[in-house]
Enzyme design. Structure first.
Site, PDB file in Angstrom:
ATOM      1  N   LYS A  49       5.812  -5.224  -0.354  1.00 19.59           N
ATOM      2  CA  LYS A  49       5.671  -3.985  -1.131  1.00 19.59           C
ATOM      3  C   LYS A  49       6.985  -3.190  -1.101  1.00 19.59           C
ATOM      4  O   LYS A  49       7.438  -2.670  -2.116  1.00 19.59           O
ATOM      5  CB  LYS A  49       4.528  -3.130  -0.551  1.00 19.59           C
ATOM      6  CG  LYS A  49       3.147  -3.702  -0.841  1.00 19.59           C
ATOM      7  CD  LYS A  49       2.043  -3.033  -0.044  1.00 19.59           C
ATOM      8  CE  LYS A  49       0.736  -3.782  -0.250  1.00 19.59           C
ATOM      9  NZ  LYS A  49      -0.362  -3.294   0.609  1.00 19.59           N
ATOM     10  N   GLN A  93      -1.736   0.722   5.306  1.00 20.30           N
ATOM     11  CA  GLN A  93      -2.026  -0.712   5.236  1.00 20.30           C
ATOM     12  C   GLN A  93      -3.274  -1.018   6.073  1.00 20.30           C
ATOM     13  O   GLN A  93      -3.340  -0.676   7.253  1.00 20.30           O
ATOM     14  CB  GLN A  93      -0.818  -1.516   5.757  1.00 20.30           C
ATOM     15  CG  GLN A  93      -0.983  -3.015   5.634  1.00 20.30           C
ATOM     16  CD  GLN A  93      -1.060  -3.497   4.182  1.00 20.30           C
ATOM     17  OE1 GLN A  93      -0.323  -3.037   3.320  1.00 20.30           O
ATOM     18  NE2 GLN A  93      -1.972  -4.426   3.917  1.00 20.30           N
ATOM     19  N   ASP A 116      -3.259   3.995  -3.418  1.00 21.29           N
ATOM     20  CA  ASP A 116      -4.171   2.845  -3.434  1.00 21.29           C
ATOM     21  C   ASP A 116      -5.459   3.145  -4.205  1.00 21.29           C
ATOM     22  O   ASP A 116      -6.274   2.250  -4.417  1.00 21.29           O
ATOM     23  CB  ASP A 116      -4.549   2.468  -1.988  1.00 21.29           C
ATOM     24  CG  ASP A 116      -3.828   1.213  -1.523  1.00 21.29           C
ATOM     25  OD1 ASP A 116      -3.310   0.478  -2.388  1.00 21.29           O
ATOM     26  OD2 ASP A 116      -3.797   0.967  -0.307  1.00 21.29           O
TER      27      ASP A 116
END
Ligand code: NDP
Length: 281
Positions: A49, A93, A116
């Site tokens: 990422k 994460q 997200d």
């Protein structure tokens, strides 16, 4: 024979356009990623990422916390990032170490920085039929793939295997908002194959290799395979028996190279979109 849905190529095109837009910005968007613990796969995901963000001209900040970190430590980092005007998107994460309450962590991210799209505010907006600040990345990527290939959704029967907050649940709502008739299946679903055989659009997001066999796919169905599993030889595969399903389907995603590249593409797009909202562009 099915047409291949090439997420890798679609994602590349979308990201090229995004990179062009970012090029002209004086102040660049910034994505902050919090990673806690020693999970090897998580480290690989975070690195990819970061790399992708930097390729596009998005700044990235990675905050690493030890496996034995506390809830308070993570919440303090989020508090700081929420109040840092130079940070546009915050990603935690997953999975987090077992002592951490992940639900509380996600809920403490400001919805305007929820890159997200997993904050209850954003998921709730989707459930209410409204536009969230950010859509969850994998479902957003799937909808973009359908759009790219001109696959109509309205009136179609979409069957989704999986009801996680990450994929199945938000995707079911997003397809409903696009006027599909949606059926969501999960591990307690009875007669799974009878249901999947009715699907015009079949999405498998179970994470079970070999779950979707050829005879579970209706002739002409669009098959989207979200699953990421390992074969005995270590190669990646999805949930769908690709070579069995492919002759029946009208469109099908490969694994790898289908949904996966679209997920990271959506993350980058979300970072940029949140930047624009925050900067009132
Ligand atoms: P979860 O484990 O959180 O959810 C899996 C879902 O599948 C659950 O709802 C579960 O049901 C259901 N399920 C599991 N086994 C069966 C079965 N035999 N029959 C019917 N339903 C079943 O996984 P995620 O949603 O996080 O991820 C799913 C898969 O997608 C994984 O392989 C993951 O690696 C992959 N993934 C891929 C991404 C990409 O970019 N390509 C992004 C995110 C995930 P129940 O709720 O009853 O337990």
């Amino acid at each position: 024979m099915a047409k291949l849905i090439e997420g890798k190529i679609v994602a590349k095109k979308i990201l090229e356009n995004l990179s062009d837009e970012i090029l002209f910005l004086e102040k660049k968007p910034c994505l902050a990623v919090i990673i806690a613990g020693d999970d090897a796969a998580s480290k690989i995901y975070v690195n990819s990422k970061k790399k992708k963000a930097e390729e596009l001209g998005i700044k990235s900040v990675v905050i690493e916390l030890p496996q034995n970190c506390t809830q308070q430590e993570i919440l303090e980092k989020i508090y700081t990032l929420n109040n840092d005007d130079s940070v546009n998107g915050i990603l935690v994460q997953l999975p987090l170490p077992p002592q951490i309450n992940a639900k509380e962590v996600v809920e403490k991210i400001h919805p305007l920085k929820d890159v997200d799209g997993l904050h209850p505010y954003n998921l709730g907006q989707i459930a209410a039929g409204n536009k969230p600040h950010a859509y969850p990345c994998t479902p957003k990527g799937i909808i973009r793939l359908l759009e790219y290939y001109d696959i109509s959704i309205a009136g179609k029967h979409a069957v989704i295997i999986g009801r996680s907050n990450l994929v199945g649940r938000p995707l079911s709502l997003m397809l409903l908002n696009e006027n599909a008739t949606v059926t969501v299946c999960h591990s307690k679903t009875k007669n799974l194959s009878q249901i999947t055989q009715q699907a015009d659009i079949l999405v498998s997001a179970a994470g079970q290799r070999g779950l979707v066999k050829a005879d579970m796919v209706k002739d002409g169905a669009v098959v989207i395979d979200v699953g990421i599993n390992r074969q005995e030889d270590g190669k990646l595969c999805g949930d769908v028996d690709f070579w069995g399903a492919e002759p029946r389907a009208s469109y099908i995603t490969p694994v790898p190279g289908g949904v996966g590249p679209m997920t990271i593409c959506s993350l980058m797009q979300n970072t940029f979109d949140l930047y624009k909202i925050q900067n009132k562009i």
